[in-house]
Design an enzyme around this catalytic site. Structure first.
Site, PDB file in Angstrom:
ATOM      1  N   LEU A  12      16.886  52.249 101.760  1.00  0.00           N
ATOM      2  CA  LEU A  12      15.757  52.829 102.248  1.00  0.00           C
ATOM      3  C   LEU A  12      16.048  53.160 103.698  1.00  0.00           C
ATOM      4  O   LEU A  12      15.873  52.297 104.787  1.00  0.00           O
ATOM      5  CB  LEU A  12      14.407  52.051 102.138  1.00  0.00           C
ATOM      6  CG  LEU A  12      13.808  51.943 100.832  1.00  0.00           C
ATOM      7  CD1 LEU A  12      12.886  50.532 100.792  1.00  0.00           C
ATOM      8  CD2 LEU A  12      13.283  52.952 100.115  1.00  0.00           C
TER       9      LEU A  12
ATOM     10  N   CYS B 202      20.126  62.181  98.078  1.00  0.00           N
ATOM     11  CA  CYS B 202      19.265  62.462  99.170  1.00  0.00           C
ATOM     12  C   CYS B 202      18.750  63.786  99.478  1.00  0.00           C
ATOM     13  O   CYS B 202      19.718  64.624  99.578  1.00  0.00           O
ATOM     14  CB  CYS B 202      19.827  61.957 100.765  1.00  0.00           C
ATOM     15  SG  CYS B 202      18.801  62.342 102.133  1.00  0.00           S
TER      16      CYS B 202
ATOM     17  N   LYS C 198      24.413  56.733  93.479  1.00  0.00           N
ATOM     18  CA  LYS C 198      22.964  56.912  93.229  1.00  0.00           C
ATOM     19  C   LYS C 198      22.717  58.362  93.172  1.00  0.00           C
ATOM     20  O   LYS C 198      23.240  59.111  93.967  1.00  0.00           O
ATOM     21  CB  LYS C 198      22.122  56.166  94.379  1.00  0.00           C
ATOM     22  CG  LYS C 198      20.759  56.239  93.894  1.00  0.00           C
ATOM     23  CD  LYS C 198      20.069  55.169  95.010  1.00  0.00           C
ATOM     24  CE  LYS C 198      18.464  55.188  94.968  1.00  0.00           C
ATOM     25  NZ  LYS C 198      17.978  56.412  95.755  1.00  0.00           N
TER      26      LYS C 198
ATOM     27  N   ASP D  36       9.572  55.037  90.840  1.00  0.00           N
ATOM     28  CA  ASP D  36       7.729  54.671  90.269  1.00  0.00           C
ATOM     29  C   ASP D  36       7.799  53.303  89.908  1.00  0.00           C
ATOM     30  O   ASP D  36       6.690  52.987  89.116  1.00  0.00           O
ATOM     31  CB  ASP D  36       7.328  55.709  89.454  1.00  0.00           C
ATOM     32  CG  ASP D  36       7.191  57.328  89.966  1.00  0.00           C
ATOM     33  OD1 ASP D  36       7.509  57.308  91.204  1.00  0.00           O
ATOM     34  OD2 ASP D  36       6.939  58.010  89.120  1.00  0.00           O
TER      35      ASP D  36
HETATM   36  C1  LIG Z   1      11.559  56.204 103.460  1.00  0.00           C
HETATM   37  C2  LIG Z   1      12.463  56.491 102.407  1.00  0.00           C
HETATM   38  C3  LIG Z   1      13.873  55.971 102.665  1.00  0.00           C
HETATM   39  C4  LIG Z   1      14.881  56.289 101.786  1.00  0.00           C
HETATM   40  N1  LIG Z   1      15.986  56.191 102.119  1.00  0.00           N
HETATM   41  C5  LIG Z   1      17.016  56.212 100.988  1.00  0.00           C
HETATM   42  C6  LIG Z   1      18.240  56.098 101.307  1.00  0.00           C
HETATM   43  O1  LIG Z   1      18.778  55.936 102.558  1.00  0.00           O
HETATM   44  N2  LIG Z   1      19.314  56.284 100.184  1.00  0.00           N
HETATM   45  C7  LIG Z   1      18.754  56.399  98.727  1.00  0.00           C
HETATM   46  O2  LIG Z   1      19.792  56.293  98.062  1.00  0.00           O
HETATM   47  N3  LIG Z   1      17.591  56.694  98.702  1.00  0.00           N
HETATM   48  C8  LIG Z   1      16.749  56.767  99.670  1.00  0.00           C
HETATM   49  N4  LIG Z   1      15.280  56.871  99.421  1.00  0.00           N
HETATM   50  C9  LIG Z   1      14.903  56.868  97.929  1.00  0.00           C
HETATM   51  C10 LIG Z   1      14.859  55.590  97.385  1.00  0.00           C
HETATM   52  O3  LIG Z   1      15.860  54.590  97.320  1.00  0.00           O
HETATM   53  C11 LIG Z   1      14.321  55.608  95.693  1.00  0.00           C
HETATM   54  O4  LIG Z   1      15.492  56.367  95.139  1.00  0.00           O
HETATM   55  C12 LIG Z   1      13.071  56.516  95.690  1.00  0.00           C
HETATM   56  O5  LIG Z   1      12.175  56.226  96.768  1.00  0.00           O
HETATM   57  C13 LIG Z   1      12.218  56.473  94.211  1.00  0.00           C
HETATM   58  O6  LIG Z   1      12.107  55.158  94.051  1.00  0.00           O
HETATM   59  P1  LIG Z   1      10.651  54.440  94.260  1.00  0.00           P
HETATM   60  O7  LIG Z   1       9.928  55.177  93.121  1.00  0.00           O
HETATM   61  O8  LIG Z   1      10.923  53.012  93.813  1.00  0.00           O
HETATM   62  O9  LIG Z   1      10.497  54.697  95.727  1.00  0.00           O
HETATM   63  C14 LIG Z   1      14.238  56.649 100.404  1.00  0.00           C
HETATM   64  C15 LIG Z   1      13.071  56.818 100.114  1.00  0.00           C
HETATM   65  C16 LIG Z   1      12.023  56.613 101.190  1.00  0.00           C
HETATM   66  C17 LIG Z   1      10.577  56.548 100.703  1.00  0.00           C
END
Ligand SMILES: Cc1cc2nc3c(=O)[nH]c(=O)nc-3n(C[C@H](O)[C@H](O)[C@H](O)COP(=O)(O)O)c2cc1C
Length: 330
Positions: A27, A110, A149, A212
């Protein structure tokens, strides 16, 4: 739900075993060393990730603070790199490996325009050949496993996530994490777990499902639908560093997990703030604001506390607010 077993990854000389099926997602702006320290408190052996690291800047000596002292942290920490230049990715991966990375993850999801416009992150979903070349070159250059990823594709009309994932597997990826949305979707709509299941069916390497998952009920449902080897949790863990440990414990059905109460949440915020300020000075308060705002929720007086915290202009002011709040919960 099928019985989950440790995930074995054979690197190019150094194999790795992921013992915990619940993984903390990378994140940006959140999963720094201090955040990981808190997640670790509840998840001694879960795989955690750095924020994504710009390979080009790591190669040229910047951005090193994101990967230093990894070997001093407890438990497995993956380093996630992004760029579109194979040579930069190789150099950065070698640096990250020598800093103690448990594995190298390559970001191909990303959506940020600044990154995708240059060809990195989700733009690689449109260029399977380059994506495969990066995986192949990085895998050959380091001894630890390389993982990727991805999202389901750039947009629904053009995406073929199964072929894309198979290409990465052929190129040497040891594990693939899939966020069940396309790049065009951003974070809208629901993550498509069914589409993730189709990719899982086609791959020989392990797959981690992402998107999610907010609690253990979601995790179990996602694992049932996708038949994935594990789940990755992102947004729901922001401000809730206990969540990875909680979901792990609850899906293994070992014992009921006690969600932190008001006092624990305020204490956690105070600790987080103090650590950030001691590391970054007054700027630490700015970073702490979002964490405190996420953590101080779900208890009486939380909204008033958040309202005051966001207006605190010095670290001492914020510390005093949290200490006063703590006295109320004694
Ligand atoms: C604030 C934020 C920062 C993120 N940074 C990254 C990152 O550095 N690398 C990455 O692969 N995904 C990043 N993501 C995506 C998350 O790792 C994840 O794939 C996405 O939020 C979906 O999963 P979730 O529904 O559990 O949040 C980021 C998402 C958010 C909201």
């Amino acid at each position: 739900m099928k019985e989950l077993s440790p995930i074995f990854l054979s690197g190019n000389g150094t194999s790795r075993s992921i013992e915990c099926p619940v993984i903390q997602s990378p994140l940006a702006g959140v999963s720094d060393q201090i955040f990981r320290k808190f997640v670790r408190r509840w998840s001694p052996n879960a795989l955690l990730f750095t924020e994504m690291v710009n390979a080009k800047s790591l190669e040229s000596g910047h951005g090193e603070e994101k990967v230093i002292e990894l070997s001093e942290e407890i438990g497995p920490i993956g380093v996630q790199l992004f760029d579109h230049r194979p040579d930069s990715m190789i150099d950065a991966a070698i640096k990250a490996e020598s800093s103690g990375a448990f594995l190298i993850d390559i970001n191909m999801g990303c959506p940020v325009k600044k990154i995708a416009r240059k060809g990195g992150g989700s733009a690689l979903l449109k260029d399977p050949k380059l994506a495969q070349l990066i995986v192949k070159k990085v895998s050959q250059a380091i001894s630890i496993p390389v993982t990727v990823k991805i999202r389901l594709g750039w947009c629904e009309a053009t995406s073929d996530p199964i072929s894309f994932a198979l290409g990465l597997q052929d190129a040497g990826a040891q594990l693939i994490t899939v966020h069940g949305r396309t790049r065009r979707q951003g974070f809208s709509g629901n993550a498509n777990w069914k589409a993730i299941s189709k990719i899982k069916e086609s791959l020989d390497i392990p797959l981690i499902a992402n998107g999610d998952i907010k609690n253990s009920r979601d995790a179990i449902k996602c694992l049932e639908i996708t038949k994935a080897d594990g789940v990755m949790i992102g947004r729901a863990s922001m401000g809730a560093p206990w969540l990875i440990g909680q979901i792990d414990e609850e899906i293994k059905n070992k014992k009921t997990f006690r969600t932190p109460d008001a006092k624990m949440k305020v204490n956690l915020s105070l600790e987080h703030l103090k650590l950030l300020v001691s590391k970054k000075g007054n700027h630490g308060l700015l970073i702490a604001r979002k964490h405190m705002n996420w953590t101080c929720r779900g208890f009486q007086g939380a909204s008033t506390l958040r309202h005051k915290l966001v207006r605190a202009s010095t670290p001492d002011e914020a510390i005093k607010l949290l200490e006063d709040a703590l006295n109320k919960y004694d």
